[in-house]
Design an enzyme around this catalytic site. Structure first.
Site, PDB file in Angstrom:
ATOM      1  N   HIS A 159      20.681 -50.255  24.851  1.00 43.84           N
ATOM      2  CA  HIS A 159      21.768 -51.001  25.546  1.00 43.84           C
ATOM      3  C   HIS A 159      22.010 -51.950  24.349  1.00 43.84           C
ATOM      4  CE1 HIS A 159      23.636 -52.137  29.070  1.00 43.84           C
ATOM      5  NE2 HIS A 159      23.344 -53.482  29.182  1.00 43.84           N
ATOM      6  N   ALA A 186      31.597 -56.277  28.878  1.00 43.45           N
ATOM      7  CA  ALA A 186      32.792 -55.199  28.266  1.00 43.45           C
ATOM      8  C   ALA A 186      33.307 -55.726  30.124  1.00 43.45           C
ATOM      9  CB  ALA A 186      32.179 -54.065  28.482  1.00 43.45           C
ATOM     10  N   HIS A 236      30.655 -56.588  25.821  1.00 45.30           N
ATOM     11  CA  HIS A 236      29.540 -55.614  25.951  1.00 45.30           C
ATOM     12  C   HIS A 236      28.243 -55.791  27.445  1.00 45.30           C
ATOM     13  CE1 HIS A 236      24.606 -55.642  25.840  1.00 45.30           C
ATOM     14  NE2 HIS A 236      24.471 -54.209  25.357  1.00 45.30           N
ATOM     15  N   SER A 237      27.890 -54.832  27.858  1.00 43.70           N
ATOM     16  CA  SER A 237      28.181 -55.055  29.266  1.00 43.70           C
ATOM     17  C   SER A 237      28.548 -55.759  30.368  1.00 43.70           C
ATOM     18  CB  SER A 237      25.874 -55.877  29.358  1.00 43.70           C
ATOM     19  OG  SER A 237      25.787 -55.439  30.390  1.00 43.70           O
ATOM     20  N   LEU A 238      27.666 -56.963  30.421  1.00 44.56           N
ATOM     21  CA  LEU A 238      29.253 -57.871  30.769  1.00 44.56           C
ATOM     22  C   LEU A 238      30.215 -58.182  31.123  1.00 44.56           C
ATOM     23  CD1 LEU A 238      29.334 -59.986  33.776  1.00 44.56           C
ATOM     24  CD2 LEU A 238      27.940 -61.309  32.487  1.00 44.56           C
TER      25      LEU A 238
END
Length: 303
Positions: free
Chosen positions: A270, A111, A107-109
């Protein structure tokens, strides 16, 4: 694999010791399940996947606290949380787990880290699911001097002055919600439950304050695209209707760089995997569950 909730699921707290650090992780699922490493976002922690994990039966899902986050150790004095070094630490965790082949969930960072790892070791990543992220932040080379100057100045200015104390846990929950564009109250409480430690006068974040310092250098977009083109595994991209505002042209080019990509859009913000995990779990379970739990070429399992 069914995306339905596994009512008997309960996490196991484990420790992963690398040559550099002691890393904490929350592990879900059977020891002989599909080996899958989950990587959370910046300043989050392994609890980020508490909503998804019980809905992903058949996986041995190891949710890592990245270095300096959650219950994992902080880097020693002089250490750097540069993005590319984070990739190295995650590789160290995979080595310690003994996994030769595995899936990645980020997820996010997380990812961004997962996608770069998949490009660096394409033969080892079987499948990958990325939520609100694909590759790291990039920058044109012409900004290198300006970025390094600012980073060094901020490091000197903020040294020893980055600790915030909250009077109560609920104060921390409210502060976290105010800092994010959109996250439900219960989701914030989930992150805070693993992200705080008690100190004199209240509570402070477990995360290393140095994580908030600006990067000294960033990869260029050309470098990011080279890494994405090297990914061989089928990749699921989960985007949110009200998520992070990615630049459309750059985002499209990154998706086009992937050999085998499927995109799913779900409603939410998010942190949708925490706020409303069901639709995300359905997509992730269908994608990662395409592997048999006892794949003959699979990795060693976590005990």
């Amino acid at each position: 694999m069914s995306p339905s909730t596994n009512e008997t699921a309960a996490p196991e707290e484990i420790e992963i010791v690398t040559p550099a650090l002691r890393l904490a992780a929350r592990a879900w699922g059977p020891a002989d399940g599909i080996p899958t490493l989950a990587l959370h976002g910046w300043l989050d922690n392994a609890a980020s996947f508490d909503g998804l994990a019980p809905r992903l039966p058949g996986l041995r899902l190891v949710c890592l606290d990245l270095p300096g986050h959650g219950l994992s150790e902080h880097l020693p004095a002089g250490g750097s949380y540069a993005f590319i070094d984070m990739v190295g630490h995650v590789h160290g965790a995979l080595t310690a787990l003994g996994w030769e082949r595995f899936c990645l969930l980020g997820h996010s960072l997380g990812a961004a880290i997962a996608s770069v790892l998949a490009g660096a070791m394409p033969g080892r990543v079987q499948r990958m699911a990325l939520i609100e992220g694909l590759g790291p932040l990039s920058e044109e080379p012409k900004h290198a001097a300006e970025r390094l100057t600012k980073a060094l100045r901020d490091e000197a200015r903020k040294r020893g002055r980055m600790t915030t104390i909250h009077r109560t846990r609920e104060d921390a929950v409210q502060r976290l919600r105010a800092a994010m564009t959109r996250i439900d109250h219960e989701s914030a409480r989930t992150l805070v439950s693993r992200g705080l430690r008690e100190v004199e006068g209240g509570f402070t974040w477990r995360s290393d304050p140095r994580l908030r310092l600006p990067s000294r250098v960033r990869l260029t977009e050309d470098q990011v695209l080279v890494l994405l083109r090297a990914i061989e595994c089928p990749t699921l991209l989960v985007r949110c209707g009200d998520g992070y505002p990615f630049a459309p042209t750059a985002a499209s080019a990154r998706v086009a760089a992937l050999r085998d990509a499927t995109m799913v859009e779900v409603p939410g913000g998010h942190h949708v995997h925490l706020d409303d995990p069901e639709p995300v779990a359905a997509a992730v379970a269908a994608h990662l569950g395409a592997l048999e739990p006892r794949d003959p070429e699979g990795a060693a399992r976590v005990g």
